[in-house]
Design a protein around this motif. Sequence first.
Motif, PDB file in Angstrom:
ATOM      1  N   ASN A  82       0.829  -1.198   0.000  1.00  0.00           N
ATOM      2  CA  ASN A  82       0.000   0.000   0.000  1.00  0.00           C
ATOM      3  C   ASN A  82       0.868   1.255   0.000  1.00  0.00           C
ATOM      4  O   ASN A  82       0.577   2.223  -0.714  1.00  0.00           O
ATOM      5  CB  ASN A  82      -0.932  -0.015   1.217  1.00  0.00           C
ATOM      6  CG  ASN A  82      -1.927   1.119   1.208  1.00  0.00           C
ATOM      7  OD1 ASN A  82      -1.586   2.262   1.494  1.00  0.00           O
ATOM      8  ND2 ASN A  82      -3.171   0.816   0.891  1.00  0.00           N
ATOM      9  N   THR A  83       1.948   1.222   0.778  1.00  0.00           N
ATOM     10  CA  THR A  83       2.871   2.355   0.815  1.00  0.00           C
ATOM     11  C   THR A  83       3.524   2.580  -0.540  1.00  0.00           C
ATOM     12  O   THR A  83       3.606   3.717  -1.026  1.00  0.00           O
ATOM     13  CB  THR A  83       3.955   2.109   1.875  1.00  0.00           C
ATOM     14  OG1 THR A  83       3.334   1.925   3.154  1.00  0.00           O
ATOM     15  CG2 THR A  83       4.920   3.277   1.955  1.00  0.00           C
ATOM     16  N   SER A 139       1.036   4.006  -3.013  1.00  0.00           N
ATOM     17  CA  SER A 139       0.748   5.404  -2.698  1.00  0.00           C
ATOM     18  C   SER A 139       1.881   6.336  -3.127  1.00  0.00           C
ATOM     19  O   SER A 139       1.647   7.486  -3.493  1.00  0.00           O
ATOM     20  CB  SER A 139       0.496   5.566  -1.194  1.00  0.00           C
ATOM     21  OG  SER A 139      -0.590   4.766  -0.763  1.00  0.00           O
ATOM     22  N   ARG A 184      -7.091   2.688   1.584  1.00  0.00           N
ATOM     23  CA  ARG A 184      -6.484   3.891   1.008  1.00  0.00           C
ATOM     24  C   ARG A 184      -5.126   4.233   1.608  1.00  0.00           C
ATOM     25  O   ARG A 184      -4.276   4.810   0.928  1.00  0.00           O
ATOM     26  CB  ARG A 184      -7.438   5.084   1.169  1.00  0.00           C
ATOM     27  CG  ARG A 184      -8.713   4.971   0.358  1.00  0.00           C
ATOM     28  CD  ARG A 184      -9.574   6.196   0.557  1.00  0.00           C
ATOM     29  NE  ARG A 184     -10.814   6.112  -0.211  1.00  0.00           N
ATOM     30  CZ  ARG A 184     -10.946   6.501  -1.468  1.00  0.00           C
ATOM     31  NH1 ARG A 184      -9.895   7.003  -2.099  1.00  0.00           N
ATOM     32  NH2 ARG A 184     -12.092   6.385  -2.092  1.00  0.00           N
ATOM     33  N   THR A 185      -4.927   3.918   2.877  1.00  0.00           N
ATOM     34  CA  THR A 185      -3.703   4.330   3.556  1.00  0.00           C
ATOM     35  C   THR A 185      -3.041   3.141   4.245  1.00  0.00           C
ATOM     36  O   THR A 185      -3.724   2.189   4.647  1.00  0.00           O
ATOM     37  CB  THR A 185      -3.984   5.408   4.613  1.00  0.00           C
ATOM     38  OG1 THR A 185      -4.827   4.846   5.642  1.00  0.00           O
ATOM     39  CG2 THR A 185      -4.674   6.610   3.990  1.00  0.00           C
TER      40      THR A 185
END
Length: 267
Positions: free
Chosen positions: A94-95, A98, A178-179
């Motif tokens: 996810n990181t 992003s 999302r995060t």
Amino acid sequence: MTTAIAAPPPRYVSPARSLKHGLTLAWRGVLKIRKNPEQLADVVLMPIVFLAMFVYLFGGAISGDTGAYLTMVVPGVMVMNIMQVSLTIGVHMNTDVSKGLYDRFRSMPIARSAPLFGAVLADVVRYLVCLVVLLVVATVMGYRIATDPLSLLAATGLVVLFGLCFCWISVFVGMLMRTPGSVQGLMFVFIMPLSFGSNVFVPSDTMPGWLQAWTDISPVSLLSDALRGLLNGGAVTGPLLGALAWMAAVLAVFFPLAMRSYRKRVT
């Protein structure tokens, strides 16, 4: 002056080339770990903290002495730690998404799935480091393997396979959230009940009937019992078949979901 344009990814990449791309990116991940060994801080500290905390705080109360409790708890902590390590991949992916890392991968002539499989395979190094540290610390504390090196090798391979199956749950969640913080929070809520609702730390026959019914079929309990048989001696076949059935079920459900979510997120 002519401006160079990056070649678009091929529409079709053969399975052999896809495997090669994935292994190349997995090696890239291993090199990142070698250059930044602090990435291994969690897998080094986690087994030390769990063994010291549970053995010295609860070992005497549960088993009468720490030696007997070590025999019971070490195989279970192997399962618990590998599950925790495997589920962090969703946070890392996810990181990276992003930060736009996968946008750069998308411009390269490699299989779209290669970055994902590379990340999953690179995590095997983290699994092995965690297991080595755990077994070394357990040996210092007094634990002794009662079987043979082949059984130890089989136990190590089995628990690594468990991590490779269950990591797809984290990949799926990591591609949905999302995060990174939300991924970590949701996976923590998932890990804790699954870890403590098992026979890792206490025998299941001391639990209420409804909890014992779940504990007896829990994937964590079944794999812990299989490892106890391999490392301490005892029954292996029954719990091993149950653990393998759980791994196959998790892989069958979450691998397609993770791949679908990955394609949607990075394309």
